[in-house]
Design a protein around this motif. Structure first.
Motif, mmCIF file in Angstrom:
data_model
loop_
_atom_site.group_PDB
_atom_site.id
_atom_site.type_symbol
_atom_site.label_atom_id
_atom_site.label_comp_id
_atom_site.label_asym_id
_atom_site.label_seq_id
_atom_site.Cartn_x
_atom_site.Cartn_y
_atom_site.Cartn_z
ATOM 1 N N VAL A 197 0.857 -1.182 0.000
ATOM 2 C CA VAL A 197 0.000 0.000 0.000
ATOM 3 C C VAL A 197 0.897 1.237 0.000
ATOM 4 O O VAL A 197 1.430 1.636 1.037
ATOM 5 N N ILE A 198 1.085 1.816 -1.182
ATOM 6 C CA ILE A 198 1.912 3.019 -1.306
ATOM 7 C C ILE A 198 1.184 4.038 -2.177
ATOM 8 O O ILE A 198 0.379 3.685 -3.053
ATOM 9 N N LYS A 199 1.469 5.294 -1.922
ATOM 10 C CA LYS A 199 0.740 6.375 -2.565
ATOM 11 C C LYS A 199 0.904 6.356 -4.077
ATOM 12 O O LYS A 199 -0.041 6.647 -4.819
ATOM 13 N N ARG A 200 2.104 6.026 -4.554
ATOM 14 C CA ARG A 200 2.375 6.037 -5.993
ATOM 15 C C ARG A 200 1.431 5.126 -6.768
ATOM 16 O O ARG A 200 1.132 5.377 -7.929
ATOM 17 N N LYS A 201 0.968 4.069 -6.137
ATOM 18 C CA LYS A 201 0.107 3.117 -6.831
ATOM 19 C C LYS A 201 -1.338 3.577 -6.943
ATOM 20 O O LYS A 201 -2.211 2.810 -7.363
ATOM 21 N N GLY A 202 -1.592 4.823 -6.572
ATOM 22 C CA GLY A 202 -2.933 5.371 -6.741
ATOM 23 C C GLY A 202 -3.800 5.269 -5.507
ATOM 24 O O GLY A 202 -5.032 5.193 -5.605
ATOM 25 N N LEU A 203 -3.169 5.285 -4.344
ATOM 26 C CA LEU A 203 -3.906 5.143 -3.087
ATOM 27 C C LEU A 203 -4.998 6.199 -2.952
ATOM 28 O O LEU A 203 -6.127 5.891 -2.561
ATOM 29 N N PHE A 221 -6.338 -0.498 -10.855
ATOM 30 C CA PHE A 221 -4.918 -0.188 -10.682
ATOM 31 C C PHE A 221 -4.635 1.236 -11.169
ATOM 32 O O PHE A 221 -4.123 1.442 -12.274
ATOM 33 N N PRO A 222 -4.927 2.237 -10.316
ATOM 34 C CA PRO A 222 -4.748 3.634 -10.733
ATOM 35 C C PRO A 222 -3.335 4.158 -10.495
ATOM 36 O O PRO A 222 -3.137 5.333 -10.174
ATOM 37 N N THR A 223 -2.327 3.291 -10.633
ATOM 38 C CA THR A 223 -0.943 3.672 -10.373
ATOM 39 C C THR A 223 -0.505 4.824 -11.277
ATOM 40 O O THR A 223 -0.931 4.929 -12.433
ATOM 41 N N HIS A 224 0.369 5.670 -10.734
ATOM 42 C CA HIS A 224 0.889 6.811 -11.491
ATOM 43 C C HIS A 224 2.186 6.475 -12.216
ATOM 44 O O HIS A 224 2.539 7.124 -13.211
ATOM 45 N N GLU A 225 2.919 5.491 -11.717
ATOM 46 C CA GLU A 225 4.217 5.126 -12.301
ATOM 47 C C GLU A 225 4.470 3.659 -12.009
ATOM 48 O O GLU A 225 4.306 3.205 -10.881
#
Length: 327
Positions: free
Chosen positions: A166-172, A234-238
């Protein structure tokens, strides 16, 4: 041929990098090569998965001894930020370090075409794209766990889910906001929380998430996530590739992704749904479309077929060709 297949900090690093290394070694077991997981220059190829100081030390000496060096490019400065506490501060100085470290390699292995293009800005070392792959054997029998995991986390179909740290970059932020906007749906994020490693914003998002948003923490059998989940959001940014995405596809789950360059190989409306930019409204509309069981079935079936090209059996020969090429 003997390979020194080294994973620095192996007992400490988790997540996608560890999974990739596990996959690589399963593929090596299929090949006519001998390998050791210890770092040694008494080998035909030195293959390192994390360019920490010890790997760099061996890579430098391998070059002096004319032992070919292969480096996996799991880590980039771009995907290092917005991960754990202090990673934003470290991302900037990390890039020049990685430029130097990856430059020591005779060949780079990039998990995606996007990652390869990114690494062109780091070094001119030759790069080969080999996916991290998906281990179908690991997922075998996941369907039998549906009732157990739905009951354990009080989830009803259709459940929107995600797998991984659970990390912010993955679209939390997007994931939590979608749960807030769609209270009639259950949302579940399966994966380690590591609260002591989280920044304040990440901790706040988790603690203030709505009642229909569950963070399970570590799960003892990850197959349960793919059994209980219906829509992989999966709303990840990178992302360098996304093993959990490949696993969801192999499990026949419809996937909803942010339309970033990493996912350019996915066809919107055929094997996934894509949402452009940071538009939460568009994510919400896409999830509402995916409450249609027929659409979920069609996208999930297409995703499963598309995932076949990422099987470990298919990818193993690519490693054999690479080792023969550099040795």
């Amino acid at each position: 041929m003997k390979i020194s297949h080294y994973f620095e900090l192996e007992t400490h690093v988790t997540g996608g990098i560890r999974e990739s290394v596990v996959h690589q070694r399963k593929m090596l077991d299929r090949l006519d090569v001998t390998y050791t997981t210890e770092p040694t220059l008494e080998a035909d190829v030195f293959h390192c998965n994390l360019m920490g100081p010890r790997s760099v030390w061996y890579a430098t000496r391998a070059r002096r001894r004319n032992v070919p060096v292969i480096a996996h490019t799991h880590v980039t400065a771009e995907d290092f930020g917005e991960s754990f506490r202090f990673t934003n501060a470290l991302a900037k100085p990390l890039k020049p370090y990685l430029r130097w470290a990856y430059g020591l390699a005779d060949a780079l292995v990039c998990p995606s075409e996007y990652n390869r293009r990114l690494l062109e800005t780091y070094t001119d070392a030759p790069a080969t794209v080999i996916s991290n792959g998906v281990d179908r054997e690991k997922l075998a029998g996941f369907e039998s766990l549906e009732a157990e995991y739905r009951d354990r986390y009080d989830l009803e179909s259709p459940t929107v889910f995600l797998v991984g740290h659970v990390i912010k970059r993955k679209g939390l932020e997007t994931f939590v906001e979608l749960a807030r906007r769609l209270p009639e749906l259950d949302f579940a994020w399966f994966g380690p929380l590591d609260r002591s490693l989280k920044g304040r914003e990440t901790t706040r998002l988790i603690e203030e998430s709505p009642a229909n948003c569950t963070f399970t923490g570590y799960v003892d059998d990850i197959r349960g996530a793919f059994a209980a989940g219906d829509i992989f959001c999966f709303p990840t940014h990178e992302e360098n590739e996304g093993i959990a995405l490949l696993e969801a596809m192999a499990a026949g789950k419809p996937v909803l992704v942010r339309d970033i360059e990493t996912f350019s190989w996915l066809a919107d409306g055929e094997d996934c749904l894509k949402v452009s930019g940071a538009d939460v409204d568009a994510f919400e509309a896409a999830l509402e479309r995916l409450t249609d069981a027929e659409l979920r079935d069609r996208l999930g079936s297409n995703a499963a077929r598309r995932s076949e090209e990422f099987s470990l059996e298919t990818l193993a020969t690519q490693y054999q060709s690479l080792y023969q090429e550099v040795a």
